[in-house]
Write an enzyme that holds these catalytic residues in place. Sequence first.
Site, PDB file in Angstrom:
ATOM      1  N   ARG A  35       0.522  -0.743  -0.055  1.00 40.08           N
ATOM      2  CA  ARG A  35       0.421  -0.183   0.074  1.00 40.08           C
ATOM      3  C   ARG A  35       0.625   1.481  -0.257  1.00 40.08           C
ATOM      4  NH1 ARG A  35      -4.927  -2.561   4.101  1.00 40.08           N
ATOM      5  NH2 ARG A  35      -6.538  -2.496   2.461  1.00 40.08           N
ATOM      6  N   LYS A 198     -20.002 -17.549  -0.885  1.00 41.04           N
ATOM      7  CA  LYS A 198     -21.667 -17.707  -0.704  1.00 41.04           C
ATOM      8  C   LYS A 198     -22.191 -16.632  -1.015  1.00 41.04           C
ATOM      9  CE  LYS A 198     -21.786 -18.827   4.497  1.00 41.04           C
ATOM     10  NZ  LYS A 198     -22.327 -18.976   6.079  1.00 41.04           N
ATOM     11  N   GLY A 377     -12.978  -3.963   0.014  1.00 43.24           N
ATOM     12  CA  GLY A 377     -14.604  -3.532   1.056  1.00 43.24           C
ATOM     13  C   GLY A 377     -15.142  -2.334   0.002  1.00 43.24           C
TER      14      GLY A 377
HETATM   15  P1  AMP Z   1     -14.636 -14.918  -0.069  1.00 45.06           P
HETATM   16  O1  AMP Z   1     -14.180 -14.198   0.376  1.00 45.06           O
HETATM   17  O2  AMP Z   1     -17.229 -14.286  -0.476  1.00 45.06           O
HETATM   18  O3  AMP Z   1     -14.630 -14.165  -2.117  1.00 45.06           O
HETATM   19  O4  AMP Z   1     -14.817 -16.470  -0.028  1.00 45.06           O
HETATM   20  C1  AMP Z   1     -13.373 -16.943  -0.382  1.00 45.06           C
HETATM   21  C2  AMP Z   1     -13.972 -18.488   0.147  1.00 45.06           C
HETATM   22  O5  AMP Z   1     -13.985 -19.110  -0.421  1.00 45.06           O
HETATM   23  C3  AMP Z   1     -12.352 -19.193   0.278  1.00 45.06           C
HETATM   24  O6  AMP Z   1     -12.390 -18.967   2.048  1.00 45.06           O
HETATM   25  C4  AMP Z   1     -12.546 -20.645  -0.201  1.00 45.06           C
HETATM   26  O7  AMP Z   1     -11.937 -20.950   0.249  1.00 45.06           O
HETATM   27  C5  AMP Z   1     -13.789 -20.395  -0.087  1.00 45.06           C
HETATM   28  N1  AMP Z   1     -14.224 -21.630  -0.902  1.00 45.06           N
HETATM   29  C6  AMP Z   1     -14.296 -21.051  -2.358  1.00 45.06           C
HETATM   30  N2  AMP Z   1     -14.956 -22.969  -3.222  1.00 45.06           N
HETATM   31  C7  AMP Z   1     -14.967 -23.355  -2.637  1.00 45.06           C
HETATM   32  C8  AMP Z   1     -16.565 -24.454  -1.557  1.00 45.06           C
HETATM   33  N3  AMP Z   1     -15.820 -25.353  -3.090  1.00 45.06           N
HETATM   34  N4  AMP Z   1     -16.644 -25.393  -0.787  1.00 45.06           N
HETATM   35  C9  AMP Z   1     -16.047 -24.307   0.367  1.00 45.06           C
HETATM   36  N5  AMP Z   1     -14.891 -23.076   0.006  1.00 45.06           N
HETATM   37  C10 AMP Z   1     -15.098 -22.317  -0.931  1.00 45.06           C
END
Ligand code: AMP
Length: 397
Positions: A35, A198, A377
Amino acid sequence: MKTIEDFNFENKKALIRVDFNVPLNEALEVADSTRIEAAKPTIIKVLEDGGSAVLMSHMGRPKGQRNPEMSLKHICDTVAEIIGVQVKFVEDCVGDNAEKAIAELQDGEVLLLENLRFYSEETEGDVAFAEQLSKLGDVFVNDAFGTAHRAHASTTVVAQFFPEHKCFGYLLAKEIDAIAKVMKTGEKPITAILGGAKVSSKITIIENILDKVDHLIIGGGMTYTFVKAQGGQVGDSICEDDKMELALKILKEAKSKGVQIHIPVDVIAADDFSNDAGTQILDVDKIAAGWQGLDAGPKTLENFKEVILGSKTILWNGPIGVFEMESFAKGTIALGNYIDEATKNGAFSLVGGGDSVAAVKQFGFQDKVSYVSTGGGAMLESLEGKTLPGIAAILQG
Ligand code: AMP
């Protein structure tokens, strides 16, 4: 849009909001200076014009208290090393001491103010506090994309005291440009790749980008909510049952808007959420109980490859597998390689939002894509279509 290029800083003091919220190690030394490096061009421009730079930032969450461990004095040497100029430090960010240091500041010099968040007025967006900050410079330069989604005193409110003399620094201008290249002026076909865990955390982004993209690739943990909603068997894969209706609505909306959605057709399924789990390749809709999908399968990767190589603009947010475990990182790495190839063929690729940057850095893709956003964010909120207060404050006349 006024940028730092529109100003000459000769004999001027630039009050620059930077994002020096860097991690420190146990010895209170800078552990990652990305940064600081990102703010360098803006600081150098001011100095080369013959002006002086007053740097203000927050670090950590001291919650309005003076916390010696979160003093910006710990980063002074690193800042000096990176910009190649001695850096003065003052143990306050407003008031007599700060104003005295400003009065003594000569052209060509750099002064770093103490952590803004030692005052709760900073995060409260307090107008009187912002007015005090405004006394510390002739021109306000916002170069902190990482906090542009916050309406804090130093990121937003202070701008009103510089009606004519405010602008974006190089970094913030680059971030705004990169987002516009995807969301407004992107060359078609435009593809968004959304991975991560999610649906619930990505839903606002999905809804916003359906109007802007030609292809939407959905991967990672989100996959299974979409598959189960359409009657598939997802075994023990991560799945948000209460979001299944929403998933169907998204599919319908995409169809009516002419957006092609690409969801995995096969997966690397595991018998445990661990790197040493037993694995097999399964169709995405035929995962038996006891098994969970943790990465994209080979057919899926072929499909994604074709879409990505046919794209002129690519947005990537979120890994398509559990990339933290080596056994399930291959899909995310392959995806990065396709984006690399597409970028070499002339596509514009933007990676950012949330933790995406962690995956990109871990696999060394940061130099292979067109732009890696510096704001987690702030980038997510931009992709959701929100106007960031820190950006609006500079644009308002
Ligand atoms: P996000 O912060 O929503 O971008 O989520 C990132 C996280 O999603 C990472 O830590 C990954 O390990 C998790 N992730 C990706 N694919 C899967 C999966 N098939 N099952 C569980 N977690 C997942």
